[in-house]
Scaffold this motif. Structure first.
Motif, PDB file in Angstrom:
ATOM      1  N   GLU A   1     -18.977 -63.122  18.882  1.00  0.00           N
ATOM      2  CA  GLU A   1     -19.009 -61.682  19.202  1.00  0.00           C
ATOM      3  C   GLU A   1     -20.393 -61.090  18.893  1.00  0.00           C
ATOM      4  O   GLU A   1     -20.936 -60.316  19.686  1.00  0.00           O
ATOM      5  N   ASP A   2     -20.945 -61.457  17.731  1.00  0.00           N
ATOM      6  CA  ASP A   2     -22.289 -60.974  17.356  1.00  0.00           C
ATOM      7  C   ASP A   2     -23.303 -61.354  18.430  1.00  0.00           C
ATOM      8  O   ASP A   2     -24.195 -60.568  18.780  1.00  0.00           O
ATOM      9  N   LEU A   3     -23.178 -62.580  18.933  1.00  0.00           N
ATOM     10  CA  LEU A   3     -24.131 -63.053  19.954  1.00  0.00           C
ATOM     11  C   LEU A   3     -23.975 -62.249  21.237  1.00  0.00           C
ATOM     12  O   LEU A   3     -24.953 -61.923  21.904  1.00  0.00           O
TER      13      LEU A   3
ATOM     14  N   THR B   1     -26.729 -66.427  30.492  1.00  0.00           N
ATOM     15  CA  THR B   1     -25.551 -65.902  31.203  1.00  0.00           C
ATOM     16  C   THR B   1     -24.681 -65.017  30.311  1.00  0.00           C
ATOM     17  O   THR B   1     -23.792 -64.329  30.804  1.00  0.00           O
ATOM     18  N   GLY B   2     -24.895 -65.090  28.994  1.00  0.00           N
ATOM     19  CA  GLY B   2     -24.048 -64.334  28.064  1.00  0.00           C
ATOM     20  C   GLY B   2     -22.662 -64.952  27.896  1.00  0.00           C
ATOM     21  O   GLY B   2     -21.724 -64.297  27.473  1.00  0.00           O
TER      22      GLY B   2
ATOM     23  N   ALA C   1     -33.766 -77.338  27.706  1.00  0.00           N
ATOM     24  CA  ALA C   1     -33.015 -76.104  27.450  1.00  0.00           C
ATOM     25  C   ALA C   1     -33.414 -75.459  26.121  1.00  0.00           C
ATOM     26  O   ALA C   1     -32.663 -74.647  25.574  1.00  0.00           O
ATOM     27  N   ALA C   2     -34.589 -75.793  25.615  1.00  0.00           N
ATOM     28  CA  ALA C   2     -35.011 -75.271  24.308  1.00  0.00           C
ATOM     29  C   ALA C   2     -34.948 -73.741  24.284  1.00  0.00           C
ATOM     30  O   ALA C   2     -35.479 -73.080  25.174  1.00  0.00           O
ATOM     31  N   GLY C   3     -34.277 -73.187  23.278  1.00  0.00           N
ATOM     32  CA  GLY C   3     -34.220 -71.732  23.090  1.00  0.00           C
ATOM     33  C   GLY C   3     -33.160 -71.033  23.928  1.00  0.00           C
ATOM     34  O   GLY C   3     -32.886 -69.856  23.708  1.00  0.00           O
ATOM     35  N   ARG C   4     -32.536 -71.739  24.879  1.00  0.00           N
ATOM     36  CA  ARG C   4     -31.583 -71.061  25.773  1.00  0.00           C
ATOM     37  C   ARG C   4     -30.193 -70.907  25.136  1.00  0.00           C
ATOM     38  O   ARG C   4     -29.476 -69.956  25.433  1.00  0.00           O
TER      39      ARG C   4
ATOM     40  N   SER D   1     -26.536 -58.422  24.758  1.00  0.00           N
ATOM     41  CA  SER D   1     -26.366 -57.354  25.752  1.00  0.00           C
ATOM     42  C   SER D   1     -27.272 -56.155  25.446  1.00  0.00           C
ATOM     43  O   SER D   1     -27.307 -55.183  26.199  1.00  0.00           O
ATOM     44  N   GLN D   2     -28.023 -56.255  24.332  1.00  0.00           N
ATOM     45  CA  GLN D   2     -28.948 -55.154  24.006  1.00  0.00           C
ATOM     46  C   GLN D   2     -30.079 -55.081  25.026  1.00  0.00           C
ATOM     47  O   GLN D   2     -30.515 -56.113  25.547  1.00  0.00           O
ATOM     48  N   LYS D   3     -30.545 -53.871  25.241  1.00  0.00           N
ATOM     49  CA  LYS D   3     -31.625 -53.664  26.206  1.00  0.00           C
ATOM     50  C   LYS D   3     -32.881 -54.445  25.769  1.00  0.00           C
ATOM     51  O   LYS D   3     -33.229 -54.451  24.593  1.00  0.00           O
TER      52      LYS D   3
END
Ligand code: EPU
Length: 337
Positions: A32-34, A149-150, A173-176, A39-41
């Motif tokens: 949930e935190d992620l 993609t969230g 995929a480093a960092g994704r 989703s923050q601007k």
């Protein structure tokens, strides 16, 4: 609730004990935190780093971005059969505690990976390994949050593209992805892995060896060679063991018949970086606050107040001398920021 803090000291969060600060720091305790965070601007453009126990990172200076600290805890049995257990472990759990817990339950598989510092979520990233076992051998799947993609995704072991100290999470995929959980297959009738020479010798001729015995011996070997980061700050192996073509290995063998070589699938050979570094005279070397461990030349240590620049300077000198003497390029195993 997400609590993003500013100007946080990273001293308690890295085992090399670099005294640096992060511009922003947030503890992640759930998927949930992620979701909220991503989703923050402006989130996609932000410079960011996922941090576990900080046992494989070198901060060369202050981190001018957002540190996301993995604090997702929890262990659950997914399924249990007469011969095996499928265990899901959330990424924030301590690796050493997990190994101890599974041994206590009599579930085999992780015993050779005793005392590796770090958290579970980081284990697949560089496919941690020691004493003949790599974590890929025990992994069923990896669950991760995709910042692009969230959404949550599940990677099968194959999809993780594991290699020596490598995976998709360290390469393409480093960092994704933020690794939220790892699913392991453990055995109730463990087949012990005693392929590592000193481990084999320790149990030669002994019958009824248990996973606890193996774990205790691994702990003894580790303590005899590797400095405890709580006493002498370090990140374990600073470089990877180089994998070279047979032609180069043969050339080295001509001059140094005793060079340790480990044949790889495909004909290449892995060399022991610690041996190469020791041959160049670095073992036990100290300059100011940085040094090369006296019992294992692959480990660089901070004697107290070392800066990232000092450590990098020593690392470069070591790389140059190994290249000049053997023609071998040493690549860092540690992640440098
Ligand atoms: N050696 C030397 N001098 C040294 C260090 C090593 O001559 O200063 C020789 C040893 O005598 C041996 C060979 O090099 O013949 C290999 O040494 P060792 O078995 O200690 O392991 P390593 O290759 O140096 C790797 C991992 C370690 C892991 C051990 C045991 C890498 C980069 N390192 O080290 O992992 O614990 O094997 O399996 O693959 C880590 O990744 O942080 C780490 C500590």
């Amino acid at each position: 609730m997400l609590d993003i803090k500013n100007g946080v000291s990273l001293l308690p969060y890295n085992t090399l004990k670099m005294n640096v600060k992060a511009n922003e720091f947030v503890e992640i305790s759930s998927v949930e935190d992620l979701r909220h965070l991503s989703s923050q601007k402006g989130f996609p453009e932000r410079k960011k780093l996922i941090l576990s126990a900080g046992s494989n990172v070198l901060f060369s200076g202050d981190f001018d971005g957002l540190i996301m600290h993995n604090e997702i805890f929890g262990i659950s049995v997914v399924s249990e059969e007469s011969d095996q257990v499928i265990l899901k472990v959330n990424g924030g759990e301590s690796w050493t505690d997990l190994v101890e817990y599974t041994i206590g339950q009599g579930w085999g598989g992780l015993e050779n990976l005793t005392l590796i510092p770090g958290k579970v979520g980081a284990a697949p990233i560089q496919n941690i390994g020691a004493y003949g076992v790599e974590v890929k051998d025990l992994i069923v799947s990896v669950e991760a949050f995709d910042f692009t993609t969230g959404k949550q995704v599940v990677f099968s072991a194959d999809q993780c593209q594991f290699g020596y100290r490598s995976s998709i999470f360290k390469t393409t995929a480093a960092g994704r992805y933020f690794i939220t959980a790892v699913v392991f297959r453990l055995s109730k009738f463990p087949l012990l892995n005693l392929t590592y020479g000193p481990l084999k010798q320790a149990f030669e001729g002994k019958i009824s060896v248990t996973i606890r015995d193996v774990s205790a011996e691994v702990a003894r070997i580790r303590r005899s060679k590797l400095p405890d980061p709580d006493e002498i700050p370090n990140v374990g192996s600073f470089f990877k063991n180089p994998v070279v073509d047979a032609s180069l290995a043969d050339k080295i063998r001509e001059g140094f018949p005793q060079v340790p070589v480990y044949p790889q699938v495909g004909g290449q050979l892995k060399l022991a970086a610690g041996w190469l570094i020791e041959q160049c005279g670095w073992k036990g070397y100290r300059i100011g606050e940085v040094g090369v461990h006296e019992k294992q030349a692959l480990v660089l240590v901070n004697y107290g107040q070392a800066t990232g620049a000092e450590i990098l300077d020593l690392a470069t000198k070591i790389q140059d001398s190994v290249f000049d003497r053997f023609g071998v390029i040493l690549e860092p195993e540690v992640n440098i920021y």
